[in-house]
Design a protein around this motif. Sequence first.
Motif, PDB file in Angstrom:
ATOM      1  N   GLU A  99     -59.929  85.720 -87.567  1.00 37.06           N
ATOM      2  CA  GLU A  99     -60.471  84.670 -88.432  1.00 37.06           C
ATOM      3  C   GLU A  99     -60.162  84.972 -89.896  1.00 37.06           C
ATOM      4  O   GLU A  99     -59.765  86.081 -90.245  1.00 37.06           O
ATOM      5  CB  GLU A  99     -61.989  84.543 -88.243  1.00 37.06           C
ATOM      6  CG  GLU A  99     -62.420  84.251 -86.823  1.00 37.06           C
ATOM      7  CD  GLU A  99     -61.990  82.883 -86.308  1.00 37.06           C
ATOM      8  OE1 GLU A  99     -61.329  82.109 -87.030  1.00 37.06           O
ATOM      9  OE2 GLU A  99     -62.308  82.582 -85.147  1.00 37.06           O
ATOM     10  N   ARG A 124     -56.665  77.602 -88.246  1.00 33.67           N
ATOM     11  CA  ARG A 124     -57.454  78.542 -89.041  1.00 33.67           C
ATOM     12  C   ARG A 124     -58.116  77.791 -90.184  1.00 33.67           C
ATOM     13  O   ARG A 124     -57.764  76.654 -90.496  1.00 33.67           O
ATOM     14  CB  ARG A 124     -56.575  79.647 -89.603  1.00 33.67           C
ATOM     15  CG  ARG A 124     -55.587  79.126 -90.629  1.00 33.67           C
ATOM     16  CD  ARG A 124     -54.679  80.195 -91.163  1.00 33.67           C
ATOM     17  NE  ARG A 124     -53.805  79.679 -92.196  1.00 33.67           N
ATOM     18  CZ  ARG A 124     -52.657  80.218 -92.508  1.00 33.67           C
ATOM     19  NH1 ARG A 124     -52.239  81.298 -91.906  1.00 33.67           N
ATOM     20  NH2 ARG A 124     -51.931  79.682 -93.467  1.00 33.67           N
ATOM     21  N   GLY A 165     -63.643  80.059 -89.501  1.00 38.40           N
ATOM     22  CA  GLY A 165     -62.617  79.566 -88.610  1.00 38.40           C
ATOM     23  C   GLY A 165     -63.168  78.491 -87.711  1.00 38.40           C
ATOM     24  O   GLY A 165     -64.298  78.019 -87.911  1.00 38.40           O
TER      25      GLY A 165
END
Length: 196
Positions: A99, A124, A165
């Motif tokens: 993340e 992302r 994320g």
Amino acid sequence: MAQDRVEAVERALTVMEAFDTPRDSLSLAELADATALYKSTLLRLLGSLERYDYIQRDGRGRYRLGTTPARLARRHAPSRQLADLVMPTLDALCRQTGETASLLALAGDDVECRLSALPDTDLRHTLRPGQRWQRQGDVPSLTIPGGRMLCQALPGTAYWLSLSGPKGRLPAREARRALQDAVAQLHRHELQDYPL
């Protein structure tokens, strides 16, 4: 020395100097008063400064500093020293969790991303240094459509670490544990010595 002057540059720098004030934003009239420039001249200068993100204009037509001055300032000590200290931890946190890992700075109700490490994946949360938002509540997390941001304070400082994320990709328990480990690692350093 007079031949070395570029008046348009000096006017633009005069505009930038006007933002050395405790106020968060300035109206066109306030900028005209502070700089002694005509509003028509100011509008042209502000347009150029906006294009390079030195200045941002909000929905009410007020002007505030953009992200470029802060980004450039971070390239020099002591901000560079802070980056040298924190980036290895953010990179490791990003690799470990998959993340976006970031260092956030809190100043009143304003939150600014100071440093970030992005995972090597298309899906992302792209958070860049200099990005700002208003804090909602006690934690400086950002609302992300379809995503989530978890934050952990760095004790004794105005800094926070965050992971962000897509919602559900990283279980909250694992994310919190990873953040706590990273905070413990950074807590050994004297981060309060690095100014916001």
